[in-house]
Design a protein around this motif. Structure first.
Motif, short mmCIF file in Angstrom:
data_model
loop_
_atom_site.label_atom_id
_atom_site.label_comp_id
_atom_site.label_asym_id
_atom_site.label_seq_id
_atom_site.Cartn_x
_atom_site.Cartn_y
_atom_site.Cartn_z
N MET A 1 0.89 -1.04 -0.17
CA MET A 1 -0.01 -0.04 0.03
C MET A 1 0.94 1.25 0.01
O MET A 1 0.34 2.33 -0.27
N CYS A 2 2.08 1.02 0.11
CA CYS A 2 3.01 2.39 0.34
C CYS A 2 3.05 3.40 -0.79
O CYS A 2 2.65 2.84 -1.82
N GLY A 3 3.31 4.51 -0.62
CA GLY A 3 3.38 5.59 -1.63
C GLY A 3 4.81 5.85 -1.76
O GLY A 3 5.84 6.02 -1.01
N ILE A 4 5.06 5.99 -3.17
CA ILE A 4 6.54 6.41 -3.67
C ILE A 4 6.39 7.61 -4.39
O ILE A 4 5.26 8.00 -5.16
N VAL A 5 7.35 8.54 -4.28
CA VAL A 5 7.17 9.60 -5.29
C VAL A 5 8.91 10.03 -5.76
O VAL A 5 9.70 9.48 -4.91
N GLY A 6 9.09 10.55 -6.66
CA GLY A 6 10.29 10.85 -7.31
C GLY A 6 10.27 12.04 -8.12
O GLY A 6 9.30 12.32 -8.82
#
Length: 293
Positions: A1-6
């Motif tokens: 469920m985690c969120g990733i941004v870059g």
């Protein structure tokens, strides 16, 4: 469920805004991972010097420690950055281990600074003043723990090599076997988190001569599970989804930046998003953007 941004900036005019842009993206991803958060920012570096990002217990007197080792340590909440000549790195690490064994070196490199803590992502970003940070690129993560306890050690990013770090959404089914394989090769993995195993695997491949792209390609055969990786290096960042690609991911590219988010709403406030090329990264395809290219 985690969120990733870059976020990878092509336009140097945006570099002073990098931290503020990433902080907003992390905030929007808060409900995908409310238990802890972290980020790595690639800012200015000094030739011949290495930045060590340290983490200590609340109340650590970094100024006094800096005086003991003869170097200035710049604190940011529970973390601090120590910049030392590269030729002195091992000696400084040994001094830190002797004088302050409770400290951890969570990241090292010529340009990378890495921060992570337990708590709501917006609160974590504010504690470290992410909105004030400048740089060329950065990655971040909001965690909903499923594979290990909610601890700072278990938070992302994981850094296992100079200027290299990884954030991960998903789960690896064979991480225990990969951990044992790495241990036989002398590669130590400190936490129970499968994401650190993935980071260590990529570092191991790159130390053996692979480029990041080649290491990611090899991971498709050696790492089993469902996952999205976003990896930062000194000069760029890469993205890889597993062959099934069941975890959500979206990217945006303009003349000014490349951005990644677990959901489009993480990108919605970026400048020029209305005219960006939006796409979903293809399964089992390595994407990489490099400042040196």
């Amino acid at each position: 469920m985690c969120g990733i941004v870059g976020l990878f900036l092509k336009d140097p005019k945006l570099e002073p805004e990098l931290g503020a842009m990433l902080s907003d993206m992390l905030d929007i991803m808060c409900d995908r991972g409310p238990d802890s958060a972290g980020f790595a920012v690639y800012g200015a570096g000094t030739p011949g010097f290495v930045k060590l990002t340290l983490r200590g217990p609340a109340g650590t007197d970094f100024a006094a420690l800096g005086a003991q080792i003869g170097h200035i340590i710049v604190p940011r909440d529970t973390h601090a950055v120590l910049s030392v000549p590269a030729v002195e790195e091992m000696a400084v690490r040994a001094a830190l281990a002797r004088l302050a064994p409770e400290l951890r070196v969570v990241g090292a490199g010529s340009r990378m600074e890495l921060y992570k803590e337990v708590g709501l992502p917006l609160d974590v970003a504010r504690r470290f003043k992410l909105e004030t940070m400048a740089g060329t690129h950065a990655i971040g993560h909001t965690r909903m723990a499923t594979e290990s306890a909610v601890t700072t050690d278990g938070a992302h990013p994981f850094s296992t090599g100079p200027d290299q770090c990884l954030v991960h959404n998903g789960s690896l089914s064979n991480h225990a076997g990969v951990r044992r394989r790495l241990a036989r090769e002398g590669v130590k993995v400190d936490t129970e988190n499968d994401s650190e195993v993935a980071a260590a695997y990529l570092t191991y491949r790159m130390r053996g001569g692979d480029s990041l792209g080649e290491a990611l390609e090899h991971s498709l055969g050696d790492l089993d599970g469902f996952y999205t990786f976003v990896v930062g290096t000194e000069s760029g960042f890469g993205v890889l989804r597993d062959p099934i690609a069941c975890k959500p991911a979206v990217m945006a590219e303009t003349d000014s930046y490349v951005a990644f988010g677990s959901e489009y709403r993480a990108l919605a406030n970026l400048p020029g998003i209305g005219t960006a090329r939006l796409f979903e990264p293809e399964p089992a395809k390595v994407y990489f953007w490099d400042r040196a290219a």
